[in-house]
Design a protein around this motif. Structure first.
Motif, short mmCIF file in Angstrom:
data_model
loop_
_atom_site.label_atom_id
_atom_site.label_comp_id
_atom_site.label_asym_id
_atom_site.label_seq_id
_atom_site.Cartn_x
_atom_site.Cartn_y
_atom_site.Cartn_z
N GLU A 1 0.84 -1.30 -0.09
CA GLU A 1 0.10 0.15 -0.02
C GLU A 1 0.71 1.29 -0.02
O GLU A 1 0.38 2.36 -0.53
N SER A 2 2.25 1.31 0.33
CA SER A 2 2.89 2.39 0.45
C SER A 2 3.61 2.83 -0.82
O SER A 2 4.06 3.90 -0.96
N ALA A 3 3.57 2.00 -1.87
CA ALA A 3 4.38 2.20 -2.90
C ALA A 3 3.76 3.39 -3.67
O ALA A 3 5.01 4.37 -4.03
N PRO A 4 2.75 3.77 -3.77
CA PRO A 4 2.37 5.05 -4.62
C PRO A 4 2.80 6.44 -3.71
O PRO A 4 3.32 7.18 -4.41
N ASP A 5 2.87 6.21 -2.45
CA ASP A 5 3.51 7.59 -1.72
C ASP A 5 5.08 7.32 -1.77
O ASP A 5 5.53 8.63 -1.89
N ILE A 6 5.52 6.24 -1.81
CA ILE A 6 6.99 6.32 -1.82
C ILE A 6 7.71 6.69 -3.47
O ILE A 6 8.27 7.42 -3.71
N LEU A 7 6.90 5.85 -4.65
CA LEU A 7 7.35 6.12 -5.97
C LEU A 7 6.56 7.05 -6.69
O LEU A 7 7.01 7.65 -7.69
N GLY A 8 5.40 7.58 -6.16
CA GLY A 8 4.78 8.52 -6.84
C GLY A 8 4.01 7.84 -7.86
O GLY A 8 4.10 6.55 -8.13
N LEU A 9 2.83 8.56 -8.71
CA LEU A 9 2.07 7.87 -9.69
C LEU A 9 2.31 8.75 -10.98
O LEU A 9 2.31 9.96 -10.86
N PRO A 10 2.25 8.23 -12.08
CA PRO A 10 2.17 6.85 -12.46
C PRO A 10 3.33 5.89 -11.98
O PRO A 10 4.25 6.61 -11.82
N LEU A 11 3.34 4.81 -11.64
CA LEU A 11 4.24 3.72 -11.44
C LEU A 11 4.21 2.47 -12.31
O LEU A 11 2.87 2.13 -12.95
N VAL A 12 5.30 1.72 -12.36
CA VAL A 12 5.26 0.43 -13.20
C VAL A 12 5.08 -0.68 -12.27
O VAL A 12 6.00 -1.11 -11.25
N LEU A 13 4.46 -1.64 -12.42
CA LEU A 13 4.33 -2.92 -11.90
C LEU A 13 4.82 -4.00 -12.73
O LEU A 13 4.50 -4.37 -13.76
N LYS A 14 5.55 -4.97 -12.11
CA LYS A 14 6.24 -5.92 -12.98
C LYS A 14 6.21 -7.23 -12.04
O LYS A 14 6.34 -7.41 -10.69
#
Length: 260
Positions: A125-138
């Motif tokens: 859940e923390s990924a958007p706060d740390i990396l920002g949006l948009p982001l890439v999932l793999k």
């Protein structure tokens, strides 16, 4: 490299005709055969049905998408055990098929990458706060732009994470770094031997997209002499590839604000 072993007979393991995302098309396969013949090597094209013939050859060149869950890995292990020269070798398949391993390896050796997080069910859940949006999932085993998605909103992020966690317990999240093209540097036996630019498919953020008919559409490519390519890009690619082994690797490098 092959001539150093004075090989008499090698075989190219290729995908089936029905493979939707072939590693090499028919034109490329024919060129590989001609190149082998010009070096005095007898090259034969084989498929997964020729597993029992491995010991007849001196070398194996796999031209299908490799993974540890694919028949290609079984071929590579058997060929290596029989003493053949193998590309891709089994160890490289294991390492390169796991993006979680690669992310940790590159971070440990301080090779610059887009900001990257390894996601699991307790921290996603923390990924958007740390990396920002948009982001890439793999997905850890993604290839050919498959299993790789860009998410623009938190709702889209939550939906895709839920979908991907059904496939894998771990995911890779990376900051989105748009670019007109990616460099691809070819490395063989720990030395660079080709450089090219892969441009993004028209109107898309990856080099591969689908057209209206659902067929794969690719961006343009541009070949460069290795000596003419940015040397920081080449050095970064070679340093990354040499962490894996001494086989054949294609390393994708983005050049952002003058940094590889």
């Amino acid at each position: 490299v092959l001539t150093d072993f004075q090989l008499l007979k090698c075989f190219l393991l290729r995908n089936s005709a029905s493979e939707p995302n072939p590693a090499s098309d028919d034109k490329a396969i024919r060129r590989f055969v001609r190149a082998a013949e010009s070096m005095g090597i007898e090259a034969e094209i084989v498929t997964r049905d020729d597993y029992g013939r491995i010991a007849e050859f001196d070398a194996l060149f796999i031209r299908d998408t490799t993974s540890v869950n694919s028949y290609t890995f079984r071929f590579a292990r058997r060929a290596a055990a029989e003493g053949l020269v193998v590309i891709d070798d089994p160890e490289s398949i294991v390492r390169c098929s796991n993006k979680v391993y690669l992310a940790e390896l590159l971070q440990r050796h301080r090779i610059t990458t887009p900001a990257t997080l390894i996601l699991h069910r307790d921290n996603w859940e923390s990924a958007p706060d740390i990396l920002g949006l948009p982001l890439v999932l793999k997905q850890p085993d993604s290839a050919f732009s498959l299993g790789v998605v860009k998410v623009k909103t938190r709702e889209e992020f939550e939906r895709e994470v839920e979908r991907l966690f059904k496939v894998s317990d771990l995911l890779i999240a990376q900051a989105f770094m748009p670019s007109e093209f990616d460099w691809r540097i070819g490395v063989l036996d720990k030395e660079p031997f080709f450089a090219c630019k892969y441009f993004m498919a028209g109107g898309h953020w990856q080099i591969r997209d689908k057209d209206q008919a659902g067929d794969a559409a690719f961006g343009e490519t541009e070949t460069w002499p290795v000596a003419a390519a940015p040397q920081d890009v080449v050095r970064a690619a070679v340093k990354a590839a040499n962490l894996i082994g001494d086989g054949l690797y294609g390393v994708d490098v983005k050049e952002i604000d003058g940094k590889a």
